[in-house]
Scaffold this active site. Structure first.
Site, PDB file in Angstrom:
ATOM      1  CG  HIS A  17      -7.029  -5.058 -28.454  1.00 51.22           C
ATOM      2  ND1 HIS A  17      -6.669  -6.191 -28.770  1.00 51.22           N
ATOM      3  CD2 HIS A  17      -6.396  -4.411 -27.750  1.00 51.22           C
ATOM      4  CE1 HIS A  17      -5.380  -6.340 -28.455  1.00 51.22           C
ATOM      5  NE2 HIS A  17      -5.104  -5.269 -27.775  1.00 51.22           N
ATOM      6  CG  ASP A  37      -8.909  -6.908 -31.400  1.00 51.67           C
ATOM      7  OD1 ASP A  37      -8.301  -5.895 -31.740  1.00 51.67           O
ATOM      8  OD2 ASP A  37      -8.649  -7.797 -30.451  1.00 51.67           O
ATOM      9  CB  CYS A  62      -2.568  -6.757 -25.648  1.00 53.10           C
ATOM     10  SG  CYS A  62      -2.167  -5.559 -26.977  1.00 53.10           S
TER      11      CYS A  62
END
Length: 233
Positions: free
Chosen positions: A203, A172, A124
């Site tokens: 994600h 995502d 991330c």
């Protein structure tokens, strides 16, 4: 135990020090890996990731990303914890974090348990930090799992002169496919740079503590990461 763990201090320069979670392989020595956390701290999941890499033979160090704002943050992924993580994210600068983690890389290199080269593996926001560490030359290779915001730092792309691996999720909500296309286009000509896309996942697919976890994609990405690291370290 097959791995041993402990917290260590990292010299950030200027008389400042912060903490990192260290996991050592059973052999006691190995190449180094900096685990760059998500925005939820060096929580149980990130510690387990460090231990997972230690099980694979790496000396793994997960530094505390938010130490300048609040030390040893450990957060969950929903509700008030998520809100706090997002608030903390607004208070930090990716380039400064990459410099702090460059200091962590220097600490890892200096450990007697570390033999050979080191890499950064980020998740991330940590994926962006791993990318910046590669651009700053503080690691010998880098891996970015769904690295957010990299498309806004493509002015650093020409500074990336080490092998890099990118993992992207098809669905995502934090990283649109247009952003993925920008990163691919800018780095496609760089030797040693690889991209993998994971269809049908979201994600955070690597984190078993998140609703987005996908076992198949996680296992596939981990295998590709280990293969990549074994070839470049």
């Amino acid at each position: 135990m097959s791995v041993t763990t402990r917290w260590i201090e990292i010299d950030a320069g200027g008389g400042e020090r912060y903490d990192g979670y260290l996991a050592l392989p059973r052999a006691g020595k190995g190449p180094g890996v900096i685990i760059v956390q998500e925005i939820f701290g060096v929580n149980a999941h990130i510690r387990s990731v460090a231990e997972q890499f230690a099980l694979a033979g790496y000396v793994a160090l997960a530094p505390d990303l938010f130490w300048r704002e609040e030390r040893r943050v450990e957060l969950g992924y929903e509700g008030a914890d998520r809100d706090k993580a997002l608030a903390l994210l607004k208070r930090i600068d990716a380039d400064r974090s990459a410099a702090d983690f460059g200091a962590a890389a220097a600490t890892l290199r200096a450990l007697p348990e570390t033999s050979g080269k080191i890499a950064a593996v980020g998740f991330c926001f940590g994926g962006q930090v791993a990318y910046l560490m590669a651009a700053h030359g503080s690691v010998d290779a880098a891996v970015a799992y769904y690295g957010g915001g990299i498309q806004n730092k493509l002015d650093k792309a020409d500074q990336v002169r080490v092998p890099m691996l990118f993992h992207y999720a098809e669905h995502d909500s934090s990283i649109p496919q247009t952003a993925v296309a920008q990163v691919k286009a800018r780095l496609a000509g760089h030797a040693g740079v690889q991209f993998f896309d994971y269809p049908g996942v979201a994600h955070g697919f690597n984190c078993s503590d998140r609703a987005a976890y996908d076992q198949h994609a996680s296992a596939l990405a981990h295998g590709r990461t280990l293969s990549f690291l074994s070839s470049v370290l």
